[in-house]
Design a protein around this motif. Structure first.
Motif, PDB file in Angstrom:
ATOM      1  N   TYR A 129       2.506  -0.485   9.504  1.00 25.00           N
ATOM      2  CA  TYR A 129       1.261  -0.790  10.238  1.00 25.00           C
ATOM      3  C   TYR A 129       1.566  -1.428  11.594  1.00 25.00           C
ATOM      4  O   TYR A 129       0.909  -1.116  12.597  1.00 25.00           O
TER       5      TYR A 129
ATOM      6  N   ARG B 100       0.833  -1.214   0.000  1.00 23.20           N
ATOM      7  CA  ARG B 100       0.000   0.000   0.000  1.00 23.20           C
ATOM      8  C   ARG B 100       0.867   1.265   0.000  1.00 23.20           C
ATOM      9  O   ARG B 100       1.869   1.330   0.715  1.00 23.20           O
TER      10      ARG B 100
ATOM     11  N   ARG C 106      -7.639   1.491   7.901  1.00 24.98           N
ATOM     12  CA  ARG C 106      -7.461   0.040   7.691  1.00 24.98           C
ATOM     13  C   ARG C 106      -8.028  -0.720   8.875  1.00 24.98           C
ATOM     14  O   ARG C 106      -8.734  -1.704   8.711  1.00 24.98           O
TER      15      ARG C 106
ATOM     16  N   ILE D 252       0.584  -3.010   4.505  1.00 27.14           N
ATOM     17  CA  ILE D 252       0.571  -1.575   4.796  1.00 27.14           C
ATOM     18  C   ILE D 252       1.871  -1.245   5.524  1.00 27.14           C
ATOM     19  O   ILE D 252       2.072  -1.685   6.661  1.00 27.14           O
TER      20      ILE D 252
END
Ligand SMILES: Nc1ncnc2c1ncn2[C@@H]1O[C@H](COP(=O)(O)OP(=O)(O)OP(=O)(O)O)[C@@H](O)[C@H]1O
Ligand SMILES: [Mg+2]
Length: 392
Positions: free
Chosen positions: A375, A52, A309, A372
């Motif tokens: 994250y 991402r 998310r 991601i």
């Protein structure tokens, strides 16, 4: 006091960056493919992958623009779980036929080519054509799809141009939807001379495996471009290119500090650029300005990019990602199960859901990583702010 010009930086999904840094190789490969196809040679379809915020949509936008600049028609599609991919492609093809404005003879030839397929029908009275619903996803439709794409490409060639098909978020497409696309791309690559039809697809790192699982030859068919995060000199280019155009500048030390904070992920680089631009009124950004905005940048990322998310996850999925967070850049399912105090088999369904949602992906040897960037660190920041009793 704010700086006189608006910030050129913008961390936003799909936004064209003020300077697209570090993607020259892909651009060259694309230009080469267009050149080859225009002269009837094989131009390999391209597959772009990355986590991402790495710039998949941004590079697709650039490639589409370049195709249009060379006079080609460009079809841009975003795959999704719900919509039929082949229908979206057909809609794009129908619009393209309109835009090509073929002469009558070419159009007649085209229509008879479509009529010769078993699965497509020409919709009278216009040029538009459709796939018979009952044929959707059949092997026959895949083969006919090749003929249709080649026929549209021939129409374009009759006007000395070609067609580029760009599909974003292709990992979202159900496996059975990928089939006709891959069959068609393969069929086109075998035609001689090659029709001027260029296929470029992009998606999360799980995409190549998904495609190959349907058609093993896909491995050799697509040229895979794995996007990397930016190097420090590319971060410099992405930030100082636009800044200097407005009379501002990041010092080399500030660039290094931002590179260390962002690890070169384009989304974060844009976020830092934008925050510094808006919260500072000096012409020069130094390490001290970087230090000054640090907590606000993370606050912004935590409350938007990351929170978005997490909010799509169920409680069980949230427990899974929290267990995964402290385990480093990739984690084994066994270790995650241990942290959760459950047997491995017990957490497998949650793992599958997170794979399907594109939150995690399988790296080598079944280990799992977040799609991601940052994250895991975000989840740990959230955890520690809660355990320190910080109020929101
Ligand atoms: N090469 C680059 N140089 C500078 N900025 C970039 C570059 N690529 C992308 N960006 C910027 O980074 C941000 C994220 O890019 P983009 O939305 O294209 O990523 P993505 O990989 O498509 O993410 P997602 O998987 O969430 O769709 C955007 O603000 C974009 O302008
Ligand atoms: Mg994107």
């Amino acid at each position: 006091m704010a700086w006189k010009d608006r910030s050129p930086f913008q961390a936003s999904a799909g936004a064209a960056p003020p300077r697209l840094a570090g993607r020259e190789q892909i651009i060259e490969a694309n230009d080469q493919a267009l050149d080859d196809l225009a002269s009837g040679h094989l131009g390999h379809p391209m597959l772009i992958t990355g986590v991402r915020g790495l710039g998949k949509t941004a590079i697709l936008g650039e490639l589409s623009m370049r195709a249009k600049e060379t006079g080609w028609h460009s079809i841009e599609i975003e795959a999704s779980r719900a919509a039929y991919l082949d229908q979206k492609i057909l809609d794009g093809l129908n619009e393209t036929i309109d835009a090509i404005k073929p002469v009558a003879a070419a159009l007649r030839r085209f229509q008879s080519q479509i009529k010769a397929t078993a699965t497509f029908t020409v919709d009278a009275p216009g040029v538009s054509f459709s796939l018979q619903a009952e044929e959707r996803q059949t092997a026959r439709a895949g083969v006919d799809f090749t003929r249709v794409l080649a026929a549209v490409a021939e129409l374009a060639r009759s006007k000395h141009t070609g067609v580029a098909l760009l599909i974003d978020e292709l990992h979202e497409a159900p496996l059975e939807h990928l089939e006709s696309l891959v069959t068609a791309a393969h069929g086109l690559s075998k035609s001689a001379p090659s029709p001027p039809f260029h296929v470029i697809v992009a998606g999360l790192p799980s995409l190549p495996k998904r495609i190959v699982s349907r058609r093993t030859y896909a491995e050799r068919l697509f040229r895979v471009h794995q996007l990397r995060s930016l190097t420090v000199s590319q971060v410099d280019e992405a930030l100082n290119g636009p800044a200097r155009a407005h009379g501002r500048e990041f010092t080399p030390e500030a660039i290094e500090a931002i590179d260390a904070e962002t690890r070169g992920y384009p989304f974060f680089v844009q976020e830092w650029g934008d925050r510094l631009w808006r919260d500072t009124d000096l012409a020069k950004f130094t390490v001290s300005e970087v230090d000054h905005v640090r907590s606000r940048v993370y606050e912004e990322l935590d409350n938007s990019f990351f929170l978005l998310r997490t909010s799509s996850l169920t409680d069980a999925e949230q427990r899974f990602v929290r267990a995964m967070a402290p385990l480093g850049s990739d984690a084994s399912i066994g270790d995650i199960a241990r942290v959760l105090g459950r047997p491995t088999r017990g957490v497998s369904p949650v793992r599958q859901n997170l794979l399907d949602k594109g939150i995690i992906y399988a790296v080598a040897h079944g280990r799992l990583a977040f799609t991601i960037p940052g994250y895991g660190e975000h989840l740990q920041r959230m955890e520690s702010s809660q355990s320190h009793g910080l109020r929101l």
